[in-house]
Design an enzyme around this catalytic site. Structure first.
Site, PDB file in Angstrom:
ATOM      1  N   ASP A  62       0.803  -1.269  -0.098  1.00 34.49           N
ATOM      2  CA  ASP A  62      -0.084  -0.121  -0.069  1.00 34.49           C
ATOM      3  C   ASP A  62       0.801   1.268  -0.177  1.00 34.49           C
ATOM      4  O   ASP A  62       2.056   1.071   0.009  1.00 34.49           O
ATOM      5  CB  ASP A  62      -0.867  -0.056   1.379  1.00 34.49           C
ATOM      6  CG  ASP A  62      -2.210   0.370   0.942  1.00 34.49           C
ATOM      7  OD1 ASP A  62      -2.276   1.272   0.197  1.00 34.49           O
ATOM      8  OD2 ASP A  62      -3.240  -0.077   1.507  1.00 34.49           O
ATOM      9  N   GLU A  81      -0.806   1.856  -4.930  1.00 36.05           N
ATOM     10  CA  GLU A  81      -0.670   3.342  -4.523  1.00 36.05           C
ATOM     11  C   GLU A  81      -1.857   4.147  -5.323  1.00 36.05           C
ATOM     12  O   GLU A  81      -1.824   5.324  -5.453  1.00 36.05           O
ATOM     13  CB  GLU A  81       0.700   3.838  -5.354  1.00 36.05           C
ATOM     14  CG  GLU A  81       0.875   3.548  -6.587  1.00 36.05           C
ATOM     15  CD  GLU A  81       0.437   4.422  -7.466  1.00 36.05           C
ATOM     16  OE1 GLU A  81      -0.628   4.017  -7.919  1.00 36.05           O
ATOM     17  OE2 GLU A  81       0.747   5.732  -7.911  1.00 36.05           O
ATOM     18  N   TRP A  82      -2.818   3.367  -5.699  1.00 37.22           N
ATOM     19  CA  TRP A  82      -4.259   4.003  -6.132  1.00 37.22           C
ATOM     20  C   TRP A  82      -4.167   4.612  -7.311  1.00 37.22           C
ATOM     21  O   TRP A  82      -5.097   5.484  -7.803  1.00 37.22           O
ATOM     22  CB  TRP A  82      -4.885   4.827  -5.074  1.00 37.22           C
ATOM     23  CG  TRP A  82      -4.590   4.310  -3.587  1.00 37.22           C
ATOM     24  CD1 TRP A  82      -4.739   3.082  -3.082  1.00 37.22           C
ATOM     25  CD2 TRP A  82      -3.906   4.854  -2.674  1.00 37.22           C
ATOM     26  NE1 TRP A  82      -4.527   2.967  -1.939  1.00 37.22           N
ATOM     27  CE2 TRP A  82      -3.763   4.112  -1.400  1.00 37.22           C
ATOM     28  CE3 TRP A  82      -3.197   6.007  -2.428  1.00 37.22           C
ATOM     29  CZ2 TRP A  82      -2.937   4.569  -0.333  1.00 37.22           C
ATOM     30  CZ3 TRP A  82      -2.612   6.476  -1.454  1.00 37.22           C
ATOM     31  CH2 TRP A  82      -2.499   5.774  -0.224  1.00 37.22           C
ATOM     32  N   GLY A  83      -3.203   4.420  -7.918  1.00 38.48           N
ATOM     33  CA  GLY A  83      -3.203   5.072  -9.745  1.00 38.48           C
ATOM     34  C   GLY A  83      -2.647   6.588  -9.305  1.00 38.48           C
ATOM     35  O   GLY A  83      -2.354   7.246 -10.122  1.00 38.48           O
ATOM     36  N   ASP A 110      -9.957   3.353  -3.360  1.00 42.96           N
ATOM     37  CA  ASP A 110     -10.739   2.225  -3.169  1.00 42.96           C
ATOM     38  C   ASP A 110     -12.297   1.954  -3.699  1.00 42.96           C
ATOM     39  O   ASP A 110     -12.890   3.109  -3.589  1.00 42.96           O
ATOM     40  CB  ASP A 110     -10.906   2.122  -1.388  1.00 42.96           C
ATOM     41  CG  ASP A 110      -9.667   2.060  -0.822  1.00 42.96           C
ATOM     42  OD1 ASP A 110      -8.685   1.944  -1.551  1.00 42.96           O
ATOM     43  OD2 ASP A 110      -9.432   1.615   0.421  1.00 42.96           O
TER      44      ASP A 110
HETATM   45  C1  GLA Z   1      -6.227   1.160   1.487  1.00 39.92           C
HETATM   46  C2  GLA Z   1      -6.093   0.187   0.303  1.00 39.92           C
HETATM   47  C3  GLA Z   1      -7.239  -0.624   0.540  1.00 39.92           C
HETATM   48  C4  GLA Z   1      -6.813  -1.615   1.884  1.00 39.92           C
HETATM   49  C5  GLA Z   1      -6.778  -0.646   3.097  1.00 39.92           C
HETATM   50  C6  GLA Z   1      -6.367  -1.239   4.312  1.00 39.92           C
HETATM   51  O1  GLA Z   1      -7.154   1.985   1.711  1.00 39.92           O
HETATM   52  O2  GLA Z   1      -6.421   0.762  -0.826  1.00 39.92           O
HETATM   53  O3  GLA Z   1      -7.378  -1.839  -0.532  1.00 39.92           O
HETATM   54  O4  GLA Z   1      -5.786  -2.484   1.688  1.00 39.92           O
HETATM   55  O5  GLA Z   1      -5.761   0.355   2.613  1.00 39.92           O
HETATM   56  O6  GLA Z   1      -6.084  -0.090   5.415  1.00 39.92           O
END
Ligand code: GLA
Length: 392
Positions: free
Chosen positions: A148, A181-183, A203
């Protein structure tokens, strides 16, 4: 002369030691289960073992699901030497014992950490401890690492993730490396030499048409579809199939869209308590064959008319998967002529389907004739018609 040989030897050694992501670990999108979407932080070893029991016995393993991944909240601190410590109250037998249990079921074991100082739930992160963490993961028998990006202020994603990749490589165990890293720093542009999959967005929410739910995430993938390929996957996040925010129809549509995208299929529901209908969605072998097709091409929009979108995905056998999607809340009429050109704008290809393909309805589990005639019918609100075309 001697000098030249030494230089050559050094160069060969440097090349041999040069770290890389483990090759060949994800030729098709990874399939498994992850604890986050259903359990969040409320995990413990019993719950995780029950998920592994369910996956091994309910047909999911046979359908191709492999990984059981524990997400955030398994870790609690570090010891005096810097090695990570699991929360003993939740995992009294230790992580190695859990990995052994999962392996004994013929499944693989995944774990979670973070490239920042702390994880998103403020547990110890990996920054500065990459070598020690990778060593422990290898000793425990970890097969998959989700990494993450919380609490990473001032750090550079490419550097942090490459450091972990190198540490994993040095630890010597093949571990699928899943970047999360969510893009935020466009991993599709740099991560194909770093990880096997990378999250492309924030997310997922357990909803269909609203918020950052299924449709929003699906739409965020279209502009980056050309980066999806074997061993390097766009990851539109884990599945919400079977969770409370989606109706059965929405779960089925969600699964269809993820298969059409050749997305990783990480179930995120309670495998122990799901009903038969949801299990049938998750284990539909024809849907999974579309997802796992070895070309790994993400679908593109073919046509849009009368409230129905047609998405098409070329497949390795010369056939296609097609998804007719009705995003609205009310039924829409379908009347579709197969014999219209499909232009793939990203790969600069043109597909022309003639009248000689058979049409198989994935969710109806039946043949629907051939592509010589228009396909007609009605698609319910938020539903799909998901078909596979094969050259006869
Ligand atoms: C981030 C990630 C999620 C999950 C949470 C856990 O938000 O994007 O997929 O792993 O952390 O804390």
């Amino acid at each position: 002369m001697y000098k030249q040989y030494t230089l050559l030897l050094c160069m060969i050694l440097a090349l041999a030691l040069q770290a890389q992501k483990y090759p060949g670990l994800a030729p098709t999108p990874p399939m498994g289960w992850n604890s986050w979407n259903y359990f969040n932080c409320n995990i413990n070893e019993d719950k995780v073992k029950r998920m592994a029991d369910a996956m091994a016995a309910n047909g999911m393993k046979d359908a191709g699901y492999q990984y059981i991944v524990i997400d955030d909240c398994w870790q609690i601190s570090r010891d005096k030497d810097g090695y990570v410590i699991a929360d003993e109250a939740k995992f009294p037998s230790g992580i190695k014992a859990l990995a052994d249990y999962i392996h004994s079921k013929g499944l693989k074991f995944g774990i979670y950490s973070c490239g920042g100082r702390l994880t998103c739930q403020h547990r110890p992160g990996g920054a500065g401890y990459e070598a020690k963490d990778a060593q422990r993961y290898a000793e425990w028998g970890v097969d998959y690492l989700k990494y993450d990006w919380c609490n990473s202020e001032g750090m550079t994603s490419q550097v942090q993730y490459s450091t972990m990749r190198d540490a994993l490589h040095r630890a010597g165990r093949p571990i699928v490396f899943s970047l999360c890293e969510w893009g935020s720093t466009k991993p599709w542009l740099w991560a194909d030499t770093v990880g096997h999959l990378w999250r492309t967005t924030g997310d997922i929410q357990d909803r269909f048409a609203k918020g950052h739910g299924v449709l929003k995430i699906f739409d965020e993938q279209a502009p980056i579809r050309q980066y999806n390929k074997p061993n390097s996957w766009n990851d539109p996040d884990m599945l919400e199939v079977g969770n409370i925010g989606l109706t059965y129809t929405e779960s089925k549509s969600h699964f269809t869209l993820w298969c059409m995208m050749a997305a990783p299929l990480m179930a995120g529901n309670n495998l122990h308590a799901m009903n038969e209908k949801i299990l049938k969605v998750l284990t539909n072998k024809n849907a999974i064959a579309v997802d796992q097709d070895k070309l790994g091409i993400q679908c593109f929009l073919w046509t849009k008319a009368n409230g129905i979108e047609a998405w098409i995905k070329p497949m390795a056998d010369g056939g296609y998967a097609v998804c007719f999607l009705n995003r609205s809340g009310t039924a829409a009429a379908l009347d579709f002529n197969w014999q219209q050109v499909a232009n793939d704008p990203d790969f600069k290809k043109t597909y022309q389907i003639d009248g000689s393909y058979s049409i198989f309805d994935v969710w109806g589990d039946k043949d629907l004739g051939i592509t010589a005639q228009n396909i007609k019918g009605s698609i319910k609100g938020q539903d799909v018609l998901f078909v596979i075309l094969k050259k006869k």
